[in-house]
Design an enzyme around this catalytic site. Sequence first.
Site, PDB file in Angstrom:
ATOM      1  N   LYS A 149       9.881 -30.935  49.141  1.00 15.94           N
ATOM      2  CA  LYS A 149       8.753 -31.770  48.706  1.00 15.94           C
ATOM      3  C   LYS A 149       9.114 -33.248  48.734  1.00 15.94           C
ATOM      4  O   LYS A 149       8.358 -34.067  49.241  1.00 15.94           O
ATOM      5  CB  LYS A 149       8.303 -31.394  47.277  1.00 15.94           C
ATOM      6  CG  LYS A 149       7.861 -29.962  47.110  1.00 15.94           C
ATOM      7  CD  LYS A 149       7.319 -29.702  45.705  1.00 15.94           C
ATOM      8  CE  LYS A 149       8.345 -29.908  44.599  1.00 15.94           C
ATOM      9  NZ  LYS A 149       9.448 -28.940  44.608  1.00 15.94           N
ATOM     10  N   ARG A 155      15.626 -22.392  37.693  1.00 17.68           N
ATOM     11  CA  ARG A 155      14.500 -23.215  38.149  1.00 17.68           C
ATOM     12  C   ARG A 155      13.548 -22.412  39.042  1.00 17.68           C
ATOM     13  O   ARG A 155      12.334 -22.607  38.999  1.00 17.68           O
ATOM     14  CB  ARG A 155      15.018 -24.462  38.882  1.00 17.68           C
ATOM     15  CG  ARG A 155      15.710 -25.428  37.920  1.00 17.68           C
ATOM     16  CD  ARG A 155      16.507 -26.486  38.636  1.00 17.68           C
ATOM     17  NE  ARG A 155      15.669 -27.387  39.397  1.00 17.68           N
ATOM     18  CZ  ARG A 155      16.120 -28.156  40.388  1.00 17.68           C
ATOM     19  NH1 ARG A 155      17.392 -28.113  40.741  1.00 17.68           N
ATOM     20  NH2 ARG A 155      15.304 -28.962  41.008  1.00 17.68           N
ATOM     21  N   ARG A 196       3.068 -29.131  37.390  1.00 21.78           N
ATOM     22  CA  ARG A 196       3.970 -27.990  37.519  1.00 21.78           C
ATOM     23  C   ARG A 196       3.524 -26.830  36.629  1.00 21.78           C
ATOM     24  O   ARG A 196       4.164 -25.788  36.640  1.00 21.78           O
ATOM     25  CB  ARG A 196       5.355 -28.424  37.083  1.00 21.78           C
ATOM     26  CG  ARG A 196       6.394 -28.269  38.230  1.00 21.78           C
ATOM     27  CD  ARG A 196       7.621 -28.856  37.763  1.00 21.78           C
ATOM     28  NE  ARG A 196       8.844 -28.700  38.409  1.00 21.78           N
ATOM     29  CZ  ARG A 196       9.462 -29.643  39.089  1.00 21.78           C
ATOM     30  NH1 ARG A 196       8.854 -30.770  39.379  1.00 21.78           N
ATOM     31  NH2 ARG A 196      10.682 -29.461  39.507  1.00 21.78           N
ATOM     32  N   ARG A 244      22.656 -30.089  48.912  1.00 24.82           N
ATOM     33  CA  ARG A 244      21.869 -31.299  48.627  1.00 24.82           C
ATOM     34  C   ARG A 244      22.729 -32.354  47.933  1.00 24.82           C
ATOM     35  O   ARG A 244      23.514 -32.048  47.051  1.00 24.82           O
ATOM     36  CB  ARG A 244      20.675 -30.935  47.744  1.00 24.82           C
ATOM     37  CG  ARG A 244      19.873 -32.156  47.336  1.00 24.82           C
ATOM     38  CD  ARG A 244      18.445 -31.822  47.120  1.00 24.82           C
ATOM     39  NE  ARG A 244      18.187 -31.331  45.784  1.00 24.82           N
ATOM     40  CZ  ARG A 244      16.950 -31.138  45.313  1.00 24.82           C
ATOM     41  NH1 ARG A 244      15.904 -31.405  46.069  1.00 24.82           N
ATOM     42  NH2 ARG A 244      16.766 -30.688  44.102  1.00 24.82           N
ATOM     43  N   ARG A 300      23.322 -33.235  41.990  1.00 22.42           N
ATOM     44  CA  ARG A 300      22.553 -33.235  40.745  1.00 22.42           C
ATOM     45  C   ARG A 300      23.045 -32.084  39.866  1.00 22.42           C
ATOM     46  O   ARG A 300      23.235 -30.984  40.348  1.00 22.42           O
ATOM     47  CB  ARG A 300      21.070 -33.010  41.069  1.00 22.42           C
ATOM     48  CG  ARG A 300      20.258 -34.277  41.043  1.00 22.42           C
ATOM     49  CD  ARG A 300      18.898 -34.053  41.614  1.00 22.42           C
ATOM     50  NE  ARG A 300      18.124 -33.048  40.900  1.00 22.42           N
ATOM     51  CZ  ARG A 300      16.856 -32.725  41.214  1.00 22.42           C
ATOM     52  NH1 ARG A 300      16.260 -33.345  42.213  1.00 22.42           N
ATOM     53  NH2 ARG A 300      16.208 -31.820  40.544  1.00 22.42           N
TER      54      ARG A 300
END
Length: 210
Positions: A13, A167, A88, A123, A156
């Site tokens: 996203k 998540r 969300r 990531r 992160r």
Amino acid sequence: MRLILLGAPGAGKGTQAEILSRELNIPTISTGNILRAAMKNGTPVGLKAKSYVEAGQLVPDDVIIGIIEERLAQPDCSNGYILDGVPRTIPQAQAMEESGIGIDWAVSIEIADEVIVERMSGRRTCKNCSQTFHIVNNPPKQEGICDFCGGELTIRKDDAPETVRTRLEVFHKETEPLKDFYAERGKLKTVDNQPSIEATTAAIREALGI
Ligand code: AMP
């Protein structure tokens, strides 16, 4: 153009929002980035959000609704916006509707959970400007350094594999029902994740007819 990007954490996203933002000349509003900045600066919102974000849980709706109403009232949002990671939950979407926050399309990027877990491990996020990279799919020019601001690239905390699984569970339970919410309003477009960033952008553009 007022867009919502829906999809699991790591669906792409943020990456797609950034590309579309540049092409359409409208801002991306990422509640994740706003919360991380607030946490870094130790603001009251940041202090409230920290334990939820680090555990991979959702920050309470009232905090998010406050952030989004304030941000969308800024003049740079008057020609449109791309919402990355918000709403969300159904209550967030309802609150946005009640505040008159308009939406043209909600684009859902469809991707399998197994692909996400693998992808998230690669990531890297800039500590300074929040730009994201991927060590294989979208590497920075110089390892560990942000191409855009020269900041340090880090993993992160909530991209750790156990937290990613939490998540994903939260996504399926709380966020995925938004697809029906927007489909009922005739505003849902679904796009399958493609093998490259460029191909996914092309699929989104085709779905939106832009
Ligand atoms: P993101 O960068 O979009 O993956 O968001 C990182 C984390 O910030 C999430 O796992 C949540 O803890 C929190 N967060 C971001 N956006 C929202 C939202 N709209 N509602 C609740 N929590 C959020």
